[in-house]
Write an enzyme that holds these catalytic residues in place. Sequence first.
Site, PDB file in Angstrom:
ATOM      1  N   PHE A  11       0.828  -1.208   0.000  1.00  0.00           N
ATOM      2  CA  PHE A  11       0.000   0.000   0.000  1.00  0.00           C
ATOM      3  C   PHE A  11       0.868   1.266   0.000  1.00  0.00           C
ATOM      4  O   PHE A  11       0.835   2.073  -0.949  1.00  0.00           O
ATOM      5  CB  PHE A  11      -0.931  -0.091   1.220  1.00  0.00           C
ATOM      6  CG  PHE A  11      -1.518   1.186   1.717  1.00  0.00           C
ATOM      7  CD1 PHE A  11      -2.105   2.108   0.853  1.00  0.00           C
ATOM      8  CD2 PHE A  11      -1.522   1.457   3.079  1.00  0.00           C
ATOM      9  CE1 PHE A  11      -2.673   3.279   1.343  1.00  0.00           C
ATOM     10  CE2 PHE A  11      -2.086   2.621   3.572  1.00  0.00           C
ATOM     11  CZ  PHE A  11      -2.649   3.543   2.699  1.00  0.00           C
ATOM     12  N   TYR A 150       3.618  -6.799  17.354  1.00  0.00           N
ATOM     13  CA  TYR A 150       3.927  -5.935  16.196  1.00  0.00           C
ATOM     14  C   TYR A 150       4.640  -4.668  16.652  1.00  0.00           C
ATOM     15  O   TYR A 150       5.679  -4.279  16.091  1.00  0.00           O
ATOM     16  CB  TYR A 150       2.630  -5.584  15.458  1.00  0.00           C
ATOM     17  CG  TYR A 150       2.780  -4.494  14.416  1.00  0.00           C
ATOM     18  CD1 TYR A 150       3.354  -4.754  13.183  1.00  0.00           C
ATOM     19  CD2 TYR A 150       2.327  -3.191  14.673  1.00  0.00           C
ATOM     20  CE1 TYR A 150       3.484  -3.757  12.224  1.00  0.00           C
ATOM     21  CE2 TYR A 150       2.455  -2.190  13.726  1.00  0.00           C
ATOM     22  CZ  TYR A 150       3.035  -2.477  12.499  1.00  0.00           C
ATOM     23  OH  TYR A 150       3.165  -1.472  11.559  1.00  0.00           O
TER      24      TYR A 150
HETATM   25  N1  LIG Z   1      -0.456   1.290   7.175  1.00  0.00           N
HETATM   26  C1  LIG Z   1      -0.192   1.918   8.309  1.00  0.00           C
HETATM   27  O1  LIG Z   1      -1.081   2.558   8.887  1.00  0.00           O
HETATM   28  C2  LIG Z   1       1.186   1.874   8.918  1.00  0.00           C
HETATM   29  C3  LIG Z   1       1.416   2.557  10.123  1.00  0.00           C
HETATM   30  C4  LIG Z   1       2.680   2.518  10.691  1.00  0.00           C
HETATM   31  C5  LIG Z   1       3.705   1.835  10.059  1.00  0.00           C
HETATM   32  N2  LIG Z   1       3.458   1.176   8.891  1.00  0.00           N
HETATM   33  C6  LIG Z   1       4.566   0.445   8.269  1.00  0.00           C
HETATM   34  O2  LIG Z   1       4.641   0.846   6.900  1.00  0.00           O
HETATM   35  C7  LIG Z   1       5.123  -0.247   6.122  1.00  0.00           C
HETATM   36  C8  LIG Z   1       4.187  -0.508   4.951  1.00  0.00           C
HETATM   37  O3  LIG Z   1       2.908  -0.868   5.454  1.00  0.00           O
HETATM   38  P1  LIG Z   1       1.645  -1.042   4.512  1.00  0.00           P
HETATM   39  O4  LIG Z   1       0.483  -0.545   5.262  1.00  0.00           O
HETATM   40  O5  LIG Z   1       1.940  -0.502   3.175  1.00  0.00           O
HETATM   41  O6  LIG Z   1       1.516  -2.624   4.474  1.00  0.00           O
HETATM   42  P2  LIG Z   1       1.502  -3.636   3.241  1.00  0.00           P
HETATM   43  O7  LIG Z   1       1.223  -4.997   3.825  1.00  0.00           O
HETATM   44  O8  LIG Z   1       0.616  -3.146   2.168  1.00  0.00           O
HETATM   45  O9  LIG Z   1       2.997  -3.560   2.735  1.00  0.00           O
HETATM   46  C9  LIG Z   1       4.039  -4.376   3.220  1.00  0.00           C
HETATM   47  C10 LIG Z   1       4.726  -4.976   2.018  1.00  0.00           C
HETATM   48  O10 LIG Z   1       5.820  -5.769   2.466  1.00  0.00           O
HETATM   49  C11 LIG Z   1       5.825  -6.972   1.703  1.00  0.00           C
HETATM   50  N3  LIG Z   1       6.502  -7.991   2.501  1.00  0.00           N
HETATM   51  C12 LIG Z   1       6.057  -8.586   3.634  1.00  0.00           C
HETATM   52  N4  LIG Z   1       6.963  -9.466   4.075  1.00  0.00           N
HETATM   53  C13 LIG Z   1       8.006  -9.409   3.213  1.00  0.00           C
HETATM   54  C14 LIG Z   1       9.253 -10.078   3.136  1.00  0.00           C
HETATM   55  N5  LIG Z   1       9.601 -11.001   4.055  1.00  0.00           N
HETATM   56  N6  LIG Z   1      10.092  -9.782   2.116  1.00  0.00           N
HETATM   57  C15 LIG Z   1       9.748  -8.868   1.174  1.00  0.00           C
HETATM   58  N7  LIG Z   1       8.574  -8.202   1.192  1.00  0.00           N
HETATM   59  C16 LIG Z   1       7.722  -8.468   2.199  1.00  0.00           C
HETATM   60  C17 LIG Z   1       4.375  -7.287   1.438  1.00  0.00           C
HETATM   61  O11 LIG Z   1       4.180  -8.158   0.334  1.00  0.00           O
HETATM   62  C18 LIG Z   1       3.809  -5.898   1.210  1.00  0.00           C
HETATM   63  O12 LIG Z   1       3.881  -5.546  -0.160  1.00  0.00           O
HETATM   64  C19 LIG Z   1       5.272  -1.428   7.079  1.00  0.00           C
HETATM   65  O13 LIG Z   1       6.617  -1.478   7.494  1.00  0.00           O
HETATM   66  C20 LIG Z   1       4.376  -1.053   8.243  1.00  0.00           C
HETATM   67  O14 LIG Z   1       4.802  -1.656   9.446  1.00  0.00           O
HETATM   68  C21 LIG Z   1       2.218   1.157   8.313  1.00  0.00           C
END
Ligand SMILES: NC(=O)c1ccc[n+]([C@@H]2O[C@H](COP(=O)([O-])OP(=O)(O)OC[C@H]3O[C@@H](n4cnc5c(N)ncnc54)[C@H](O)[C@@H]3O)[C@@H](O)[C@H]2O)c1
Length: 327
Positions: A11, A150
């Site tokens: 995302f 987490y």
């Molecule tokens: N969405 C939020 O509100 C939010 C808030 C705080 C922090 N974050 C952080 O932002 C980052 C992105 O989050 P997001 O919401 O886009 O989630 P998301 O799940 O859409 O994106 C995470 C991506 O990482 C990939 N992934 C997972 N495990 C993997 C691995 N072992 N090797 C390679 N790729 C891998 C997934 O396929 C996915 O495309 C994350 O680190 C998350 O912890 C998100």
Amino acid sequence: MRTFVTGAAGFIGSTLVDRLLADGHQVIGLDNLSTGCAENLRSACLQYGPVGLFKFIRGDVLAPELANIVAANSPDAVFHLAAQADLQASVADPQRDARINVIGTINILEACRRSDVRKFIYAASGGSRYGAPQVLPVTEANPVAPLSPYAVAKVAGELYAGAYAEMYGLKPVSLGLANVYGPRQNPLGEAGVIAIFCHALVNKLETTIYGDGASTRDYVFVDDVVDAFVRAATTDREITGLFNVGTGIQTTVNEVHQLTTEATDGASPPRYAAARSGEVRAIALDNSRCREEFGWQPAVSLSEGIARTIAWLRSNLCDQPSALQAL
Ligand SMILES: NC(=O)c1ccc[n+]([C@@H]2O[C@H](COP(=O)([O-])OP(=O)(O)OC[C@H]3O[C@@H](n4cnc5c(N)ncnc54)[C@H](O)[C@@H]3O)[C@@H](O)[C@H]2O)c1
């Protein structure tokens, strides 16, 4: 700038890829497509692949060959977003969460060390790292008090990045993200209440609020978040450490339900279910440090962001069941 983005098909990661490419940077995106979606990178591949500005690598941040992959691409900046990003999944399987979020982060930090990458930008979780702070909006000076596996694992990533700064002179930046929402967020997952409500209301499905709906979150639009990543990597200032990326505004889940209902012309009242473990009761992030150090501030209001999310859902998911299954 040559950039390397982990979690590139996710995302936030895919939105960052599009922004970096639009700004003229070269991007190597890595993702294992576990929760990310190749469709998110379609325009990056079609528009920038043929001219050599974008390359996608299907790979895992846990892979032993990660260091060689990073070395072969010699990036100026690494954005580390790959993660198990679902809090409830971390409660169900904390070991898996720690493997991806802690060991995966160490693996990419090692890869950066070996390739002498100077800029490392990490997607930290501002929404979960502080637990239940007394004063809101919370500043970066507030003690860390994670309440879920987490949250612990994401803080561990920050701490490892800090240790690499001490040991090897890396200048890591951890962006403590609030609750990010917007186009490309998976509306069928457990997290992302705005995407979940919008998708359900557009499709006339039932919505569920866990707890009494009075708990608050700080909702920040994905384009604003991506702007913070770009500013953190391109500022002339020597910055390092933690920066909150949020609006400072608390919104209750009940208010989100009302706003999404109004924006979709929906009418169905939510169903209330038991509160879930590991979730914080109230959070909002003070973004003064981001504003002062690299001139970032959120530009998209909650109502505007919800409208943009609904527009994306309507054009990308509702008419195309196959796209929905691919998520
Ligand atoms: N969405 C939020 O509100 C939010 C808030 C705080 C922090 N974050 C952080 O932002 C980052 C992105 O989050 P997001 O919401 O886009 O989630 P998301 O799940 O859409 O994106 C995470 C991506 O990482 C990939 N992934 C997972 N495990 C993997 C691995 N072992 N090797 C390679 N790729 C891998 C997934 O396929 C996915 O495309 C994350 O680190 C998350 O912890 C998100």
